[in-house]
Design a protein around this motif. Structure first.
Motif, PDB file in Angstrom:
ATOM      1  N   GLN A 130       0.863  -1.183   0.000  1.00  0.00           N
ATOM      2  CA  GLN A 130       0.000   0.000   0.000  1.00  0.00           C
ATOM      3  C   GLN A 130       0.903   1.237   0.000  1.00  0.00           C
ATOM      4  OE1 GLN A 130      -2.432   0.503   3.581  1.00  0.00           O
ATOM      5  NE2 GLN A 130      -0.860  -0.451   4.844  1.00  0.00           N
ATOM      6  N   ASP A 131       0.356   2.328  -0.448  1.00  0.00           N
ATOM      7  CA  ASP A 131       1.140   3.565  -0.537  1.00  0.00           C
ATOM      8  C   ASP A 131       1.144   4.306   0.799  1.00  0.00           C
ATOM      9  OD1 ASP A 131       1.739   3.168  -3.223  1.00  0.00           O
ATOM     10  OD2 ASP A 131      -0.101   4.171  -3.889  1.00  0.00           O
ATOM     11  N   TYR A 132       2.321   4.767   1.196  1.00  0.00           N
ATOM     12  CA  TYR A 132       2.455   5.575   2.406  1.00  0.00           C
ATOM     13  C   TYR A 132       2.865   7.023   2.078  1.00  0.00           C
ATOM     14  CZ  TYR A 132       2.197   1.210   5.063  1.00  0.00           C
ATOM     15  OH  TYR A 132       1.774   0.017   5.605  1.00  0.00           O
ATOM     16  N   LEU A 133       3.684   7.158   1.063  1.00  0.00           N
ATOM     17  CA  LEU A 133       4.109   8.499   0.665  1.00  0.00           C
ATOM     18  C   LEU A 133       2.993   9.225  -0.083  1.00  0.00           C
ATOM     19  CD1 LEU A 133       7.771   7.935  -0.597  1.00  0.00           C
ATOM     20  CD2 LEU A 133       7.086   9.528   1.199  1.00  0.00           C
ATOM     21  N   PRO A 134       2.992  10.564  -0.088  1.00  0.00           N
ATOM     22  CA  PRO A 134       2.061  11.306  -0.944  1.00  0.00           C
ATOM     23  C   PRO A 134       2.233  10.868  -2.398  1.00  0.00           C
ATOM     24  CG  PRO A 134       3.130  12.785   0.601  1.00  0.00           C
ATOM     25  CD  PRO A 134       3.817  11.464   0.741  1.00  0.00           C
ATOM     26  N   LYS A 135       1.173  10.922  -3.176  1.00  0.00           N
ATOM     27  CA  LYS A 135       1.226  10.425  -4.558  1.00  0.00           C
ATOM     28  C   LYS A 135       2.296  11.135  -5.388  1.00  0.00           C
ATOM     29  CE  LYS A 135      -2.563  13.439  -6.145  1.00  0.00           C
ATOM     30  NZ  LYS A 135      -3.910  13.477  -6.773  1.00  0.00           N
ATOM     31  N   GLU A 136       2.566  12.417  -5.059  1.00  0.00           N
ATOM     32  CA  GLU A 136       3.579  13.158  -5.816  1.00  0.00           C
ATOM     33  C   GLU A 136       4.991  12.616  -5.594  1.00  0.00           C
ATOM     34  OE1 GLU A 136       0.207  15.981  -4.809  1.00  0.00           O
ATOM     35  OE2 GLU A 136       1.399  14.450  -3.747  1.00  0.00           O
ATOM     36  N   LEU A 137       5.158  11.851  -4.495  1.00  0.00           N
ATOM     37  CA  LEU A 137       6.471  11.294  -4.163  1.00  0.00           C
ATOM     38  C   LEU A 137       6.437   9.769  -4.161  1.00  0.00           C
ATOM     39  CD1 LEU A 137       7.327  13.649  -1.149  1.00  0.00           C
ATOM     40  CD2 LEU A 137       8.226  13.816  -3.466  1.00  0.00           C
ATOM     41  N   ASN A 138       5.542   9.214  -4.900  1.00  0.00           N
ATOM     42  CA  ASN A 138       5.246   7.786  -4.807  1.00  0.00           C
ATOM     43  C   ASN A 138       6.459   6.888  -5.030  1.00  0.00           C
ATOM     44  OD1 ASN A 138       3.328   5.871  -4.170  1.00  0.00           O
ATOM     45  ND2 ASN A 138       2.827   5.448  -6.308  1.00  0.00           N
ATOM     46  N   ASN A 139       7.370   7.284  -5.907  1.00  0.00           N
ATOM     47  CA  ASN A 139       8.530   6.438  -6.211  1.00  0.00           C
ATOM     48  C   ASN A 139       9.822   6.976  -5.589  1.00  0.00           C
ATOM     49  OD1 ASN A 139       7.099   4.547  -7.857  1.00  0.00           O
ATOM     50  ND2 ASN A 139       7.031   6.108  -9.473  1.00  0.00           N
ATOM     51  N   LYS A 140       9.667   7.920  -4.669  1.00  0.00           N
ATOM     52  CA  LYS A 140      10.838   8.536  -4.057  1.00  0.00           C
ATOM     53  C   LYS A 140      11.547   7.564  -3.113  1.00  0.00           C
ATOM     54  CE  LYS A 140      13.425  12.144  -2.968  1.00  0.00           C
ATOM     55  NZ  LYS A 140      14.145  13.010  -3.914  1.00  0.00           N
ATOM     56  N   LYS A 141      12.878   7.520  -3.193  1.00  0.00           N
ATOM     57  CA  LYS A 141      13.674   6.678  -2.311  1.00  0.00           C
ATOM     58  C   LYS A 141      14.584   7.570  -1.456  1.00  0.00           C
ATOM     59  CE  LYS A 141      12.240   2.697  -3.954  1.00  0.00           C
ATOM     60  NZ  LYS A 141      11.379   1.823  -3.139  1.00  0.00           N
ATOM     61  N   TYR A 142      14.229   7.721  -0.208  1.00  0.00           N
ATOM     62  CA  TYR A 142      15.067   8.495   0.695  1.00  0.00           C
ATOM     63  C   TYR A 142      16.157   7.626   1.313  1.00  0.00           C
ATOM     64  CZ  TYR A 142      11.659  12.274   0.409  1.00  0.00           C
ATOM     65  OH  TYR A 142      10.853  13.279  -0.044  1.00  0.00           O
ATOM     66  N   TYR A 143      15.769   6.446   1.736  1.00  0.00           N
ATOM     67  CA  TYR A 143      16.736   5.560   2.372  1.00  0.00           C
ATOM     68  C   TYR A 143      17.371   4.643   1.334  1.00  0.00           C
ATOM     69  CZ  TYR A 143      18.675   1.563   4.808  1.00  0.00           C
ATOM     70  OH  TYR A 143      19.525   0.561   5.217  1.00  0.00           O
ATOM     71  N   LYS A 144      18.685   4.693   1.271  1.00  0.00           N
ATOM     72  CA  LYS A 144      19.445   3.807   0.384  1.00  0.00           C
ATOM     73  C   LYS A 144      20.471   3.082   1.241  1.00  0.00           C
ATOM     74  CE  LYS A 144      18.829   7.057  -3.413  1.00  0.00           C
ATOM     75  NZ  LYS A 144      19.468   8.027  -4.330  1.00  0.00           N
ATOM     76  N   PRO A 145      20.376   1.753   1.337  1.00  0.00           N
ATOM     77  CA  PRO A 145      21.259   0.996   2.233  1.00  0.00           C
ATOM     78  C   PRO A 145      22.732   1.290   1.977  1.00  0.00           C
ATOM     79  CG  PRO A 145      19.572  -0.415   1.318  1.00  0.00           C
ATOM     80  CD  PRO A 145      19.468   0.876   0.583  1.00  0.00           C
ATOM     81  N   GLY A 146      23.498   1.343   3.057  1.00  0.00           N
ATOM     82  CA  GLY A 146      24.930   1.569   2.932  1.00  0.00           C
ATOM     83  C   GLY A 146      25.578   0.485   2.093  1.00  0.00           C
ATOM     84  N   LYS A 147      26.313   0.900   1.083  1.00  0.00           N
ATOM     85  CA  LYS A 147      26.893  -0.040   0.119  1.00  0.00           C
ATOM     86  C   LYS A 147      27.875  -0.998   0.772  1.00  0.00           C
ATOM     87  CE  LYS A 147      29.328  -0.045  -4.329  1.00  0.00           C
ATOM     88  NZ  LYS A 147      29.950   0.795  -5.382  1.00  0.00           N
ATOM     89  N   TYR A 148      28.627  -0.494   1.772  1.00  0.00           N
ATOM     90  CA  TYR A 148      29.669  -1.312   2.389  1.00  0.00           C
ATOM     91  C   TYR A 148      29.307  -1.748   3.804  1.00  0.00           C
ATOM     92  CZ  TYR A 148      32.189   0.630  -1.561  1.00  0.00           C
ATOM     93  OH  TYR A 148      32.568   0.987  -2.829  1.00  0.00           O
ATOM     94  N   SER A 149      28.034  -1.596   4.164  1.00  0.00           N
ATOM     95  CA  SER A 149      27.597  -1.979   5.498  1.00  0.00           C
ATOM     96  C   SER A 149      27.003  -3.379   5.470  1.00  0.00           C
ATOM     97  CB  SER A 149      26.548  -0.983   6.011  1.00  0.00           C
ATOM     98  OG  SER A 149      25.922  -1.486   7.158  1.00  0.00           O
ATOM     99  N   ILE A 150      27.708  -4.336   6.080  1.00  0.00           N
ATOM    100  CA  ILE A 150      27.228  -5.724   6.103  1.00  0.00           C
ATOM    101  C   ILE A 150      25.879  -5.798   6.797  1.00  0.00           C
ATOM    102  CG2 ILE A 150      27.692  -8.044   7.011  1.00  0.00           C
ATOM    103  CD1 ILE A 150      30.704  -7.379   6.747  1.00  0.00           C
ATOM    104  N   ASN A 151      25.746  -5.077   7.904  1.00  0.00           N
ATOM    105  CA  ASN A 151      24.499  -5.089   8.662  1.00  0.00           C
ATOM    106  C   ASN A 151      23.325  -4.632   7.797  1.00  0.00           C
ATOM    107  OD1 ASN A 151      23.068  -5.198  11.377  1.00  0.00           O
ATOM    108  ND2 ASN A 151      22.676  -3.080  10.790  1.00  0.00           N
ATOM    109  N   GLU A 152      23.499  -3.527   7.100  1.00  0.00           N
ATOM    110  CA  GLU A 152      22.407  -2.999   6.279  1.00  0.00           C
ATOM    111  C   GLU A 152      22.124  -3.885   5.070  1.00  0.00           C
ATOM    112  OE1 GLU A 152      21.768   1.498   5.974  1.00  0.00           O
ATOM    113  OE2 GLU A 152      23.922   1.284   6.306  1.00  0.00           O
ATOM    114  N   GLN A 153      23.136  -4.483   4.511  1.00  0.00           N
ATOM    115  CA  GLN A 153      22.914  -5.374   3.365  1.00  0.00           C
ATOM    116  C   GLN A 153      22.092  -6.591   3.786  1.00  0.00           C
ATOM    117  OE1 GLN A 153      23.586  -4.749   0.154  1.00  0.00           O
ATOM    118  NE2 GLN A 153      24.331  -2.748   0.835  1.00  0.00           N
TER     119      GLN A 153
END
Length: 410
Positions: free
Chosen positions: A376-399
């Protein structure tokens, strides 16, 4: 009233100034001003005790121009106006040596503007604060900003050795003792001369040894010990060394901050660095750091040094991720750029009976679905595909977490 040695030994010419070779070489602005007998307004910026005022006084002597001194810490507006009126009556150049210009409020700084503009007065100003923060842009644009560098121990030793040859002391000051004074005052020329002044006045006729020196100097002087702009530079270096995973540099700057006695600033920097730069790569460390900070405050100095050292080294050695920092920063930028869009109706408050009449329906309760995730959508429709959080590339925990999250959504 006894005249202080710092006043007696103040350089009479720029050739007697200790250190600052980058400002006093033959091709420098200052040397060329003297050579060509011309004036420009100058702002001297740097740590306390490294020669800002000394250069100002030496320069007016070399140029042989009349001057008056205005100290923004203690002098009143009336004196500033009086100096300007005197300059107006002068038939030639007139200089105001303006000490502590950062303590002169912006309105008083503006008084100088028209007279700097038309050449009625020239200014040699000094400040320990960043001039780009504390001096009006209009004043800066009419001046040359010259940054003084810390004086090295060797420069201080050689310079003071020559200076004391020109002035006969009442004491015998062996080279090894003078060198120790220079080391312990960290290149602060004024502090070093003040120490010699005390020895010269109180121990007349004696040869100064380590024992006598210790009677006067109980501890080393610390450059940037909670003093204005340079102290913020020290905190910045501490944070950036932890961020850059350099435990040796971080421990060095930690020791300097501890010597300055500012535990609160250390606590803030450690917590900020952990959440900003370690973040989701090692969230357990963030909790440990908060506990360590509380423990350090509880035990105080000197025992807190071990606590700080432990967590600082662990921060340095930990994996790093600024993904959470970047996520919230990106969201703030969108909001500040007018993207505070309407919240989707199905996740608006529905706790009152008439919510459905306003179209606030359709919310899917995730716990009613497998793995607590439902599309289901949580962001406003104008930001529907927006990605604010991008996992740390070199962080094992986040991967690992990102992989788990993607599995749930399948």
């Amino acid at each position: 009233m006894r005249e202080l040695l710092t006043t007696v030994l103040r350089p009479k010419t720029i050739d007697q100034v200790i250190g600052q070779s980058h400002l006093l070489n033959n091709n420098s602005l200052i040397k060329q001003m003297v050579k060509n007998k011309t004036l420009y307004s100058l702002i001297f910026y740097g740590y306390p005790g490294i020669g800002k005022s000394s250069i100002s006084y030496a320069l007016v002597n070399d140029l042989n121009v009349p001057y008056q001194v205005f100290n923004a810490s203690i002098d009143k507006k009336e004196k500033l106006i009086q100096i300007i009126e005197t300059a107006k009556l002068s038939k030639g150049w007139y200089v105001i040596i303006l000490e502590e210009i950062h303590r002169l409020n912006k309105d008083k700084q503006d008084i100088l503007l028209p007279y700097l503009e038309n050449g009625t007065i020239y200014m040699f100003a000094s400040t320990t604060e960043n001039p780009y923060f504390v001096i009006n842009p209009a004043i800066r644009s009419r001046s040359q900003i010259l940054e003084l560098q810390p004086v090295s121990v060797d420069e201080a030793f050689e310079g003071l050795k020559k200076t004391f040859k020109r002035y006969k002391l009442n004491i015998k000051l062996p080279d090894e003792v003078l060198k120790k004074i220079c080391i312990q005052t960290n290149g602060d020329i004024r502090s070093a001369i003040n120490i010699v002044d005390v020895l010269n006045f109180l121990y007349k006729g004696k040869t100064i040894n380590d024992k006598l020196l210790k009677e006067v100097m109980q501890q080393s002087y610390v450059v940037a010990a909670d003093y204005g702009d340079e102290y913020y530079d020290l905190q910045s270096a501490f944070h950036k060394s932890m961020r850059g995973s350099d435990p040796d540099a971080a421990i060095y700057y930690l020791a300097r901050l501890l010597q300055a006695g500012d535990i609160e600033s250390i606590c803030r920097r450690i917590i900020a660095c952990c959440y900003e730069d370690v973040g989701l790569a090692n969230p357990q460390l963030c909790s440990r750091v908060v506990n360590a900070v509380n423990a350090a405050k509880e035990v105080g100095m000197p025992e807190c040094r071990q606590i700080f050292a432990t967590v600082v080294i662990e921060i340095c050695l930990s994996q790093k991720s600024n993904s959470a920092y970047m996520a919230i920063d990106s969201a703030f930028q969108d909001i500040q750029n007018g993207k505070a869009h309407n919240i989707p109706a199905h996740i608006k408050d529905q706790s009152y009976k008439s919510a459905s009449k306003l179209g606030r329906t359709g919310y899917k309760y995730p716990h009613d679905y497998n793995n607590t995730w439902v599309k289901q959508d949580y962001l406003p429709k104008e930001l529907n595909n927006k990605k604010y959080y991008k996992p740390g590339k070199y962080s094992i925990n986040e991967q690992k977490l990102d992989k788990y999250w993607k599995e749930i959504k399948k």
